[in-house]
Scaffold this motif. Structure first.
Motif, short mmCIF file in Angstrom:
data_model
loop_
_atom_site.label_atom_id
_atom_site.label_comp_id
_atom_site.label_asym_id
_atom_site.label_seq_id
_atom_site.Cartn_x
_atom_site.Cartn_y
_atom_site.Cartn_z
N GLY A 1 44.28 37.44 53.64
CA GLY A 1 45.28 37.65 52.60
C GLY A 1 45.03 36.76 51.39
O GLY A 1 45.12 37.21 50.25
N LEU A 2 44.70 35.50 51.62
CA LEU A 2 44.40 34.60 50.50
C LEU A 2 43.17 35.06 49.74
O LEU A 2 43.11 34.97 48.52
CB LEU A 2 44.21 33.17 51.02
N SER A 3 42.16 35.54 50.44
CA SER A 3 40.94 36.04 49.78
C SER A 3 41.25 37.25 48.92
O SER A 3 40.78 37.35 47.79
CB SER A 3 39.88 36.40 50.82
N VAL A 4 42.03 38.17 49.43
CA VAL A 4 42.38 39.37 48.68
C VAL A 4 43.17 39.00 47.43
O VAL A 4 42.91 39.51 46.33
CB VAL A 4 43.17 40.36 49.56
N VAL A 5 44.12 38.09 47.55
CA VAL A 5 44.92 37.67 46.40
C VAL A 5 44.04 37.00 45.36
O VAL A 5 44.15 37.27 44.16
CB VAL A 5 46.07 36.74 46.84
N LYS A 6 43.13 36.14 45.78
CA LYS A 6 42.27 35.44 44.83
C LYS A 6 41.34 36.41 44.11
O LYS A 6 41.10 36.28 42.91
CB LYS A 6 41.45 34.37 45.54
N ILE A 7 40.83 37.40 44.81
CA ILE A 7 39.90 38.36 44.19
C ILE A 7 40.65 39.29 43.24
O ILE A 7 40.19 39.57 42.14
CB ILE A 7 39.16 39.16 45.27
N THR A 8 41.82 39.76 43.62
CA THR A 8 42.55 40.72 42.79
C THR A 8 43.33 40.04 41.66
O THR A 8 43.82 40.73 40.78
CB THR A 8 43.54 41.54 43.64
N GLN A 9 43.41 38.71 41.67
CA GLN A 9 44.15 38.02 40.63
C GLN A 9 43.47 38.16 39.28
O GLN A 9 44.12 38.17 38.25
CB GLN A 9 44.30 36.55 41.01
N GLY A 10 42.14 38.27 39.25
CA GLY A 10 41.42 38.52 38.02
C GLY A 10 41.13 37.29 37.19
O GLY A 10 40.72 37.40 36.05
N ASP A 11 41.34 36.10 37.72
CA ASP A 11 41.04 34.89 36.97
C ASP A 11 39.53 34.66 36.93
O ASP A 11 38.76 35.25 37.67
CB ASP A 11 41.70 33.67 37.63
N MET A 12 39.14 33.77 36.00
CA MET A 12 37.73 33.38 35.94
C MET A 12 37.44 32.51 37.16
O MET A 12 37.96 31.40 37.28
CB MET A 12 37.46 32.58 34.67
N MET A 13 36.65 33.02 38.07
CA MET A 13 36.29 32.25 39.25
C MET A 13 34.88 31.70 39.04
O MET A 13 33.91 32.45 39.07
CB MET A 13 36.35 33.11 40.50
N GLN A 14 34.77 30.42 38.79
CA GLN A 14 33.48 29.79 38.56
C GLN A 14 33.34 28.63 39.52
O GLN A 14 34.26 27.85 39.71
CB GLN A 14 33.37 29.29 37.12
N GLY A 15 32.17 28.53 40.11
CA GLY A 15 31.89 27.42 41.00
C GLY A 15 31.43 26.20 40.21
O GLY A 15 31.00 26.31 39.07
N TYR A 16 31.53 25.05 40.82
CA TYR A 16 31.09 23.83 40.17
C TYR A 16 29.62 23.61 40.51
O TYR A 16 29.27 23.39 41.66
CB TYR A 16 31.93 22.65 40.64
N ASP A 17 28.75 23.70 39.51
CA ASP A 17 27.32 23.56 39.76
C ASP A 17 26.71 22.43 38.95
O ASP A 17 25.53 22.43 38.67
CB ASP A 17 26.59 24.88 39.47
N HIS A 18 27.51 21.43 38.57
CA HIS A 18 27.04 20.23 37.87
C HIS A 18 26.43 20.56 36.52
O HIS A 18 25.50 19.91 36.07
CB HIS A 18 26.04 19.45 38.73
N ARG A 19 26.90 21.57 35.86
CA ARG A 19 26.46 21.94 34.53
C ARG A 19 27.69 22.14 33.65
O ARG A 19 28.73 22.59 34.13
CB ARG A 19 25.69 23.26 34.54
#
Length: 91
Positions: free
Chosen positions: A35-53
């Motif tokens: 459920g948390l995964s579905v909400v996070k994906i459908t929320q539409g926010d910019m999902m960016q990982g932290y890659d030290h850049r």
């Protein structure tokens, strides 16, 4: 051959009820993560990982951006540069 009914020991009954309880808890955890995964994906926010850049989306806007060329410029020595130079020479 006569099959006698198996008498289940009380220890097996308790173990089965604990196993069913553990199954319910694990299924609840899986449903929560799904459920948390579905909400996070459908929320539409910019999902960016932290890659030290540095991320451009996190940098403040530049008050004096550099001027942009209206047309691309061909690199010297390329066929487009030679063509463009010949056209300018003919004028």
């Amino acid at each position: 051959m006569v099959m006698l009914p198996q008498v289940e020991h009380e220890l097996h009954k308790r173990r089965r009820s604990r196993n069913i309880g553990l199954l319910v808890v694990l299924l609840g955890f899986v449903a929560l993560v799904f459920g948390l995964s579905v909400v996070k994906i459908t929320q539409g926010d910019m999902m960016q990982g932290y890659d030290h850049r540095p991320r451009p989306s996190m940098l403040p806007a530049d008050p004096n951006p550099p001027a942009r060329n209206p047309a691309p410029v061909a690199a010297p020595g390329t066929p487009a540069a030679v063509q463009g130079g010949a056209e300018e020479a003919g004028r």
